[in-house]
Design a protein around this motif. Structure first.
Motif, PDB file in Angstrom:
ATOM      1  N   UNK A   1       0.853  -1.188   0.000  1.00 31.61           N
ATOM      2  CA  UNK A   1       0.000   0.000   0.000  1.00 31.61           C
ATOM      3  C   UNK A   1       0.891   1.240   0.000  1.00 31.61           C
ATOM      4  N   UNK A   2       0.682   2.123  -0.980  1.00 28.20           N
ATOM      5  CA  UNK A   2       1.522   3.313  -1.115  1.00 28.20           C
ATOM      6  C   UNK A   2       0.683   4.583  -1.306  1.00 28.20           C
ATOM      7  N   UNK A   3      -0.555   4.578  -0.835  1.00 31.07           N
ATOM      8  CA  UNK A   3      -1.407   5.767  -0.969  1.00 31.07           C
ATOM      9  C   UNK A   3      -1.677   6.369   0.409  1.00 31.07           C
TER      10      UNK A   3
ATOM     11  N   UNK B   1       5.335   8.273   4.421  1.00 35.82           N
ATOM     12  CA  UNK B   1       5.988   7.476   5.460  1.00 35.82           C
ATOM     13  C   UNK B   1       5.565   6.014   5.335  1.00 35.82           C
ATOM     14  N   UNK B   2       6.510   5.127   5.607  1.00 35.94           N
ATOM     15  CA  UNK B   2       6.259   3.699   5.424  1.00 35.94           C
ATOM     16  C   UNK B   2       5.488   3.075   6.593  1.00 35.94           C
ATOM     17  N   UNK B   3       5.514   3.692   7.757  1.00 37.49           N
ATOM     18  CA  UNK B   3       4.880   3.106   8.942  1.00 37.49           C
ATOM     19  C   UNK B   3       4.020   4.138   9.665  1.00 37.49           C
TER      20      UNK B   3
ATOM     21  N   UNK C   1      10.530  -7.802  -3.889  1.00 37.83           N
ATOM     22  CA  UNK C   1      11.926  -7.519  -4.251  1.00 37.83           C
ATOM     23  C   UNK C   1      12.014  -6.396  -5.294  1.00 37.83           C
ATOM     24  N   UNK C   2      12.880  -5.467  -5.022  1.00 33.37           N
ATOM     25  CA  UNK C   2      13.066  -4.331  -5.930  1.00 33.37           C
ATOM     26  C   UNK C   2      12.029  -3.239  -5.706  1.00 33.37           C
TER      27      UNK C   2
ATOM     28  N   UNK D   1      10.487   1.971  -3.083  1.00 37.42           N
ATOM     29  CA  UNK D   1       9.557   2.670  -2.199  1.00 37.42           C
ATOM     30  C   UNK D   1      10.311   3.263  -1.000  1.00 37.42           C
ATOM     31  N   UNK D   2      11.273   2.517  -0.462  1.00 41.03           N
ATOM     32  CA  UNK D   2      12.081   3.011   0.658  1.00 41.03           C
ATOM     33  C   UNK D   2      12.857   4.269   0.270  1.00 41.03           C
ATOM     34  N   UNK D   3      13.311   4.334  -0.972  1.00 45.84           N
ATOM     35  CA  UNK D   3      14.085   5.490  -1.428  1.00 45.84           C
ATOM     36  C   UNK D   3      13.213   6.742  -1.532  1.00 45.84           C
ATOM     37  N   UNK D   4      11.905   6.554  -1.744  1.00 41.13           N
ATOM     38  CA  UNK D   4      10.993   7.685  -1.945  1.00 41.13           C
ATOM     39  C   UNK D   4      10.324   8.164  -0.663  1.00 41.13           C
ATOM     40  N   UNK D   5      10.442   7.417   0.425  1.00 40.28           N
ATOM     41  CA  UNK D   5       9.705   7.699   1.667  1.00 40.28           C
ATOM     42  C   UNK D   5      10.619   7.676   2.879  1.00 40.28           C
ATOM     43  N   UNK D   6      10.090   8.042   4.011  1.00 37.70           N
ATOM     44  CA  UNK D   6      10.784   7.953   5.295  1.00 37.70           C
ATOM     45  C   UNK D   6      10.088   6.906   6.150  1.00 37.70           C
TER      46      UNK D   6
END
Length: 190
Positions: free
Chosen positions: A113-115, A121-123, A172-173, A178-183
């Motif tokens: 989920x990325x919305x 933020x990831x969490x 994977x990948x 996603x980690x590179x785009x968020x905190x």
């Protein structure tokens, strides 16, 4: 019964946590099947942990001991943090939908989920939970509340490492991008 009279701000935070609890209880079984089930012991430990946290948060009501001054401005700020934190938790939980898990666990047909708040933020559930704990600590002013907030923040930070390892394996990948785009927890900072 109470050594310190509950303030309006205390009641606000109590109601926030009540809404949080009702939401979590209502949605707890509306999830996809776990690939690996949580044990009864893990569930009980989670329940006991929540009980310890909430007793710690409101202990000054029963002991009458505060570490922080009972300033209205401080308590109002704490109540606002609690409201915002709980709102973020619930919004994020609703967006996760059936992908949510109480523990670090993969779901069948797990989706990333990325919305919503997940764009930044990831969490966000953890961010909201820590924010609500910190806000409640400002309202109650107790040392046990402040310690519980710090311990929870550290424990959730460790849990994040486990979750991110799992999510990198599941996606994977994709998850690395996603980690590179968020905190992790705080937009644009951490």
């Amino acid at each position: 019964m109470f050594k310190e009279s509950p303030t309006l701000f205390t009641w606000v935070t109590c109601n926030c946590w009540l809404v949080f609890g009702c939401c979590w209880l209502t949605l707890r079984n509306r999830t996809k099947e776990n690939v690996q089930l949580r044990t009864t012991r893990q569930r009980w430990m989670g329940f006991i942990g929540y009980c310890v946290i909430f007793v710690s948060l409101y202990l000054p009501l029963f002991t009458g001991t505060r570490l922080l001054p009972a300033l209205s401005a401080l308590q109002a700020a704490g109540a606002l943090l609690c409201i915002g934190g709980i709102a973020l938790c619930i919004w994020s939980r609703l967006l996760l939908g059936t992908n949510w898990s109480g523990g670090v666990a993969a779901k069948k047909d797990h989706e990333l989920i990325v919305k919503g708040p997940y764009r930044l933020i990831r969490h966000p559930i953890y961010t909201g939970f820590i924010t609500a704990l910190a806000g409640t600590s400002l309202v109650s002013g107790g040392s046990a509340a402040l310690i519980a907030t710090l311990v929870c923040a550290m424990a959730l930070y460790l849990k994040i490492e486990q979750e991110e390892t799992l999510l990198n394996e599941l996606f994977p990948g994709t998850y690395a991008a996603y980690q590179q785009q968020t905190r992790k927890l705080i937009p644009f900072i951490l």
